[in-house]
Design an enzyme around this catalytic site. Structure first.
Site, PDB file in Angstrom:
ATOM      1  N   GLU A   1     -13.773  61.222 -38.250  1.00  0.00           N
ATOM      2  CA  GLU A   1     -14.140  62.607 -38.535  1.00  0.00           C
ATOM      3  C   GLU A   1     -14.168  62.821 -40.050  1.00  0.00           C
ATOM      4  OE1 GLU A   1     -15.658  65.252 -38.329  1.00  0.00           O
ATOM      5  OE2 GLU A   1     -14.680  66.288 -36.654  1.00  0.00           O
TER       6      GLU A   1
ATOM      7  N   HIS B   1     -15.813  63.003 -28.956  1.00  0.00           N
ATOM      8  CA  HIS B   1     -14.592  62.922 -28.150  1.00  0.00           C
ATOM      9  C   HIS B   1     -14.357  64.210 -27.371  1.00  0.00           C
ATOM     10  CE1 HIS B   1     -12.381  65.641 -30.811  1.00  0.00           C
ATOM     11  NE2 HIS B   1     -12.959  65.014 -31.818  1.00  0.00           N
TER      12      HIS B   1
END
Length: 248
Positions: free
Chosen positions: A87, A9
């Protein structure tokens, strides 16, 4: 030969503030939005298109993917979202400043927490509002599977089975696949693809918003991999990632 595109990202608001983020759902910064746009334009310039996309359950990865697909004129393709691409969970470190944490505990300790393979940070108590059991997006996931902290080994343990069971299947069917995820979930994939040692993965820096292309053989073994874009810019971005968690 198959091609797989991985994208971390774009810069998030907490990346910008040098905070441990983990499963905290923060938005892209203005720079992160620009990085996602640039990634989409770069992929378009290089002639890439996709049949299916994968992402995590976190906004910064979803928004990066949506921007990329918009730039490609492919907002209509199927997107599969999973917590398994989230994550790494940073436990009680989430929300803390990396430099301040390094000053308190020492750079070496923070480096171990951030980049070691099998040492997790301090865990969150289930009563903590930051714990994923408090987040409605995970309400359908068995409580025992939701982490209170993770090391990279834990992240690998949830990412690789998803690669094998879901993503690889689409690649082998000849579909053009893009995965928009996070620094550590992508490190898990790169470690697996390139058979990196625990020591080598410690040194792996994946920059935000820069497409990483893997060329794979018929058995999905890597032939080669490369980032798209200007080499000097890529190097600078990697150095920026490496410098996080150091005393300023």
């Amino acid at each position: 030969m198959y091609k797989l595109v991985l994208v971390r990202h774009g810069e998030s608001e907490w990346n910008k503030e040098n905070l441990f983020t983990g499963w905290t759902d923060v938005k892209l910064s203005d720079k992160g939005i620009d990085e996602a746009v640039e990634a989409g334009l770069l992929l378009k310039q290089e002639g890439y298109s996709f049949d299916i996309a994968f992402s995590s359950l976190l906004s910064r990865a979803n928004d990066t993917l949506n921007i990329i697909l918009r730039e490609l004129g492919q907002s209509y393709i199927s997107v599969k979202k999973t917590w398994r691409l989230n994550e790494r969970h940073y436990g009680a470190l989430q929300g803390l400043n990396k430099s301040e944490t390094a000053a308190k505990y020492g750079e070496d300790k923070v480096l171990i927490w951030r980049r070691s393979y099998d040492v997790p940070p301090m865990s969150l108590d289930e009563s903590d509002d930051r714990h994923p059991i408090k987040d409605p997006r995970y309400k359908h996931i068995p409580k025992r599977e939701l982490p209170s902290t993770e090391c990279l080994k834990d992240t690998v343990a949830r990412v690789i089975p998803y690669w094998t069971d879901e993503i690889a299947k689409e690649v082998l069917e000849g579909k053009k696949v893009i995965v928009a995820a996070h620094g550590n979930s992508l490190r898990a994939l790169v470690k697996y693809f390139d058979n990196l040692s625990e020591e080598d993965v410690l040194k792996l820096n994946i920059p935000t918003g820069i497409p990483l292309v893997y060329e794979l053989d018929k058995d999905l073994n890597p032939i080669k991999h490369y980032y798209l874009g200007d080499e000097s810019k890529i190097k600078k971005a990697m150095e920026s990632v490496a410098s996080q968690g150091k005393l300023k």
